[in-house]
Structure formats: C-alpha cells, structure tokens
Scaffold this motif. Structure first.
Motif, mmCIF file in Angstrom:
data_model
loop_
_atom_site.group_PDB
_atom_site.id
_atom_site.type_symbol
_atom_site.label_atom_id
_atom_site.label_comp_id
_atom_site.label_asym_id
_atom_site.label_seq_id
_atom_site.Cartn_x
_atom_site.Cartn_y
_atom_site.Cartn_z
ATOM 1 N N ASP A 171 0.865 -1.172 0.000
ATOM 2 C CA ASP A 171 0.000 0.000 0.000
ATOM 3 C C ASP A 171 0.903 1.224 0.000
ATOM 4 O O ASP A 171 1.556 1.523 0.993
ATOM 5 N N THR A 213 5.634 -1.305 8.186
ATOM 6 C CA THR A 213 5.428 -0.071 7.446
ATOM 7 C C THR A 213 6.799 0.553 7.232
ATOM 8 O O THR A 213 7.523 0.788 8.193
ATOM 9 N N GLY A 259 -1.568 -1.802 -4.372
ATOM 10 C CA GLY A 259 -2.846 -1.109 -4.341
ATOM 11 C C GLY A 259 -2.916 -0.002 -5.373
ATOM 12 O O GLY A 259 -1.975 0.777 -5.531
ATOM 13 N N PRO A 316 -5.169 3.134 -6.094
ATOM 14 C CA PRO A 316 -6.252 3.977 -5.576
ATOM 15 C C PRO A 316 -6.992 4.681 -6.708
ATOM 16 O O PRO A 316 -6.527 5.676 -7.237
ATOM 17 N N SER A 357 0.986 5.213 -8.202
ATOM 18 C CA SER A 357 1.040 3.744 -8.129
ATOM 19 C C SER A 357 1.499 3.143 -9.454
ATOM 20 O O SER A 357 2.276 2.189 -9.467
ATOM 21 N N GLU A 408 -7.944 -0.581 -4.780
ATOM 22 C CA GLU A 408 -7.915 -0.480 -3.314
ATOM 23 C C GLU A 408 -8.890 0.555 -2.783
ATOM 24 O O GLU A 408 -8.753 1.015 -1.647
ATOM 25 N N THR A 412 -9.945 0.858 1.073
ATOM 26 C CA THR A 412 -9.243 -0.059 1.983
ATOM 27 C C THR A 412 -8.667 0.665 3.197
ATOM 28 O O THR A 412 -8.731 0.147 4.303
ATOM 29 N N THR A 413 -8.093 1.853 2.991
ATOM 30 C CA THR A 413 -7.531 2.578 4.128
ATOM 31 C C THR A 413 -8.636 2.960 5.101
ATOM 32 O O THR A 413 -8.476 2.844 6.319
ATOM 33 N N ASP A 451 -1.185 1.794 7.293
ATOM 34 C CA ASP A 451 -0.753 1.399 5.951
ATOM 35 C C ASP A 451 -0.459 -0.093 5.869
ATOM 36 O O ASP A 451 -0.724 -0.727 4.849
ATOM 37 N N ALA A 503 -3.814 -1.695 5.616
ATOM 38 C CA ALA A 503 -4.358 -1.511 4.268
ATOM 39 C C ALA A 503 -3.688 -2.485 3.301
ATOM 40 O O ALA A 503 -4.348 -3.063 2.433
ATOM 41 N N ALA A 504 -2.365 -2.712 3.459
ATOM 42 C CA ALA A 504 -1.660 -3.679 2.609
ATOM 43 C C ALA A 504 -2.219 -5.081 2.813
ATOM 44 O O ALA A 504 -2.384 -5.843 1.857
ATOM 45 N N ILE A 558 -5.557 -5.217 0.956
ATOM 46 C CA ILE A 558 -5.330 -5.284 -0.493
ATOM 47 C C ILE A 558 -4.940 -6.706 -0.887
ATOM 48 O O ILE A 558 -5.520 -7.300 -1.796
#
Length: 138
Positions: free
Chosen positions: A7, A30, A60, A62, A76, A96, A99-100, A122, A125-126, A129
């Motif tokens: 992410d 992270t 991810g 976005p 990305s 994604e 997702t966050t 993060d 979120a990863a 994803i």
C-alpha cells in the motif's frame, strides 16, 4: 508461492505477505519512504522479497469512486514500473478503493489509539489489499 502486498502512500509503504499456500495475508511492517525524493524503500523491499522468496507483487491502485485514475493512481502506476524493473517480478495493480478507510474502522472498533493507528494503518491496508486479491483467486 509467496505474494507481497503493498500500500503506497506519500510517506509510508505498507507491506504484507501471504502464507505459503496463498490463503491468508499477514502484515509485516510499514516502511518510511520519501516519495518526493524518490526513496521508496527498495533496499528493504529487496530484503523482504529475498527472505520470503516472493514470486508476485500486488500493489494497491487507488482509483477515484467513479473509476478514474487520479494523482495517487498515477503514483502507483509509476511505482509499479519501478518495482518491475528492479525486481523482475510481475506486479498486479489491485483496486484499493476504501481499503484505508476500512482498515481505520477496523482499528477503531478494536479500540486502537489514534497514535498507534497512525503507525499501523498502511500495513493494515496492505493486508486488506493482498487478502482481497487472494480471495479473488479462490
């Protein structure tokens, strides 16, 4: 086969890894990055890819709610090209959206403090994803 989930943020890179069977995603860490300075934590990613024998990367993507690609999506895309060139692994861009926000809601419901949430959002979120991708395979 291990799959890496990422992410990308402007200051951090959330990292998750699949189990060997490709069923579940676990958060690893992270990584602090400096997107503006071009420091994406590639040396640390190289260590993780080697340690876990990663064969594929899920990054991810976005997208805006209407499906269009905005500035973060462009970032990305650029990062995916960097990853493919550096590691010679397939990179799949995974939608994604939200997702966050979902990760934050999960952490809030688990009564995680604001300071701690900021440190792990993060990575969570990863995980989301990567888990979304893994679920789509089964």
């Amino acid at each position: 086969m291990r799959i890496l989930g990422l992410d990308l943020g402007s200051k951090t890179l959330g990292v998750a890894i699949s189990d060997e069977l490709g069923w579940t995603a676990q958060g690893i860490e992270t990584i602090k990055i400096d997107e503006a300075g071009g420091n994406y934590g590639l040396n640390r990613l190289a260590d993780i890819i080697s340690e876990f024998s990663v064969e594929k990367i899920i990054l991810g993507m976005p997208k805006n709610m209407n499906g269009s690609i905005g500035p973060r999506g462009e970032a990305s895309n650029a990062f995916a090209a960097i990853l493919e060139k550096r590691f010679s692994l397939p990179v799949i861009l995974w939608d994604e959206r939200l997702t966050t926000m979902a990760a934050e809601k999960m952490l809030i419901s688990a009564d995680v403090s604001r300071k701690k949430r900021k440190q792990v959002i993060d990575k969570m979120a990863a995980v989301m994803i990567l888990q979304g991708y893994l679920d789509s395979l089964n």
